[in-house]
Scaffold this motif. Structure first.
Motif, PDB file in Angstrom:
ATOM      1  N   HIS A  33       4.846  90.061  13.243  1.00 23.12           N
ATOM      2  CA  HIS A  33       3.746  89.554  14.050  1.00 23.12           C
ATOM      3  C   HIS A  33       4.113  88.181  14.599  1.00 23.12           C
ATOM      4  N   ASP A  34       3.859  88.008  15.877  1.00 19.73           N
ATOM      5  CA  ASP A  34       4.140  86.732  16.543  1.00 19.73           C
ATOM      6  C   ASP A  34       5.576  86.282  16.304  1.00 19.73           C
ATOM      7  N   LYS A  78       6.353  82.881  17.885  1.00 21.23           N
ATOM      8  CA  LYS A  78       5.417  81.781  17.628  1.00 21.23           C
ATOM      9  C   LYS A  78       4.806  81.282  18.937  1.00 21.23           C
ATOM     10  N   ARG A 117       2.330  80.361  22.013  1.00 13.16           N
ATOM     11  CA  ARG A 117       1.036  79.708  22.173  1.00 13.16           C
ATOM     12  C   ARG A 117       0.859  79.316  23.636  1.00 13.16           C
ATOM     13  N   ARG A 149      -3.320  80.368  20.240  1.00 14.38           N
ATOM     14  CA  ARG A 149      -2.189  80.936  19.524  1.00 14.38           C
ATOM     15  C   ARG A 149      -2.231  82.461  19.614  1.00 14.38           C
ATOM     16  N   TYR A 150      -1.047  83.046  19.722  1.00  8.89           N
ATOM     17  CA  TYR A 150      -0.951  84.508  19.779  1.00  8.89           C
ATOM     18  C   TYR A 150      -1.525  85.143  18.521  1.00  8.89           C
ATOM     19  N   GLN A 151      -1.324  84.513  17.387  1.00  7.08           N
ATOM     20  CA  GLN A 151      -1.877  85.037  16.134  1.00  7.08           C
ATOM     21  C   GLN A 151      -3.404  85.126  16.201  1.00  7.08           C
ATOM     22  N   ASP A 152      -4.032  84.147  16.831  1.00  7.70           N
ATOM     23  CA  ASP A 152      -5.495  84.168  16.959  1.00  7.70           C
ATOM     24  C   ASP A 152      -5.945  85.298  17.880  1.00  7.70           C
ATOM     25  N   ARG A 185      -5.685  88.515  15.923  1.00  6.25           N
ATOM     26  CA  ARG A 185      -6.760  88.628  14.938  1.00  6.25           C
ATOM     27  C   ARG A 185      -8.075  89.046  15.598  1.00  6.25           C
TER      28      ARG A 185
END
Length: 325
Positions: free
Chosen positions: A82-83, A86, A88, A92-95, A98
């Protein structure tokens, strides 16, 4: 007891409090402006009864509409990093991941399942536009490759329902690498003589159109679906000319030989079954051969979304879709 202090006062304030009303009870048809009750739209296969406009169909409903009696087995998909970059931008890509997972209840944009379609064993992959515009990333590419490999191992036809804004820009070159990976996986199906049928839904654009979405033995499009690589506005700005009416729509592509069939959603399962019997050299389906819904096994449904959301009528193009072609 003092009856004056013990009396139950009427709840007059309840008349003035705001009541919780579910959202999206009524959905507006983008073509005619007709307001349709969401349950009526759902019962009609997410097709507006009056105009016949094809709204976006939830992934679970799509799978249930294709398999016999709505019964299917979701296939486990490999996990991917995932990501990995990293990434952004504004967020953020993680956000973003989610939020998309919380909205849809799925890990990524593609689900794969197996079952029977008019008694013929099939493997089916479906892209969910509700998950970051159905964009093609590492997880989506891995899912499509897994579906092709499973179809090859089980010697079943492979059916793909495409809906995407293109490659996922947050994964950069890793997302673009899914184009040759999926292409290589589909070559194995062709060499084995197994049918690969693509159903193009609204919209199918970008790198998805430039790879596995246009490599099928038969290409079917839903009415009014936007299909192309670059969006109409980018093309107009590039060539500085006005595009023809209905350019890049399913009917236009059919008239110019880019797709083989334009099929109404209510006739999709029957059409797919007929095509598969022709491609597999099987006899026509006998009357009453399909299992009755009440006698069929219970469907192994995909995980229910955390929040039910009706498909949005807007058609994003390259300026609004969260993907880069």
């Amino acid at each position: 007891m003092n009856w004056i202090s013990s009396v139950v006062r009427p709840k007059i304030s309840s008349f003035w409090t705001k009541r919780d009303v579910p959202k999206n009870l009524w959905i507006k048809c983008p073509e005619t402006g007709e307001m349709v009750f969401h349950r009526d739209l759902e019962q009609n296969g997410w097709v507006v009864p009056g105009s016949g406009f094809h709204m976006r169909m939830p992934l679970a409903d799509r799978l249930a509409s294709i398999f016999d009696a709505g019964a299917y087995e979701p296939l486990p998909l490999p996990s991917v990093p995932h990501d990995p970059l990293k990434f952004r931008d504004e967020r953020r890509y993680q956000d973003r991941l989610r939020d998309a997972r919380a909205k849809t209840g799925r890990d990524d944009a593609v689900a794969v399942a197996k079952g029977t379609l008019e008694t013929i064993p099939v493997t089916v992959a479906v892209q969910d536009f509700a998950f970051m515009g159905g964009s093609l990333g590492m997880a989506a590419g891995e899912a499509i490759v897994t579906g092709a490999e499973r179809a090859l191992a089980d010697k079943t036809p492979y059916i793909l329902f495409a809906a995407s804004g293109g490659a996922r820009m947050q994964e950069g070159i890793l997302s673009l690498m899914q184009m040759p990976r999926t292409t290589a996986a589909l070559i194995g199906l062709r060499e084995a003589g197994l049918p690969y049928i693509v159903v193009l839904t609204n919209p199918t654009t970008g790198g998805v159109t430039a790879s596995y979405a246009m490599l099928g033995d038969v290409h079917i499009a839903e009415p009014g679906a936007l299909i192309g690589f670059a969006g109409p506005r980018v093309i107009e700005q590039t060539i500085r000319e006005k595009l023809p009416e209905g350019f890049q729509r399913a009917e236009y592509l059919y008239d110019h030989g880019m797709v083989d069939l334009v099929v109404h959603r209510h006739e999709m399962k029957e059409t797919l079954g007929r095509l598969l019997r022709v491609l597999l050299h099987r006899p026509a389906l006998a009357v009453g051969a399909l299992p009755a819904p009440e006698a069929a096994p219970v469907a192994a449904a995909a995980p229910a979304p955390a929040e039910t959301a009706s498909p949005t009528p807007e058609t994003p193009d390259e300026e609004t879709a969260p993907a880069a072609s």
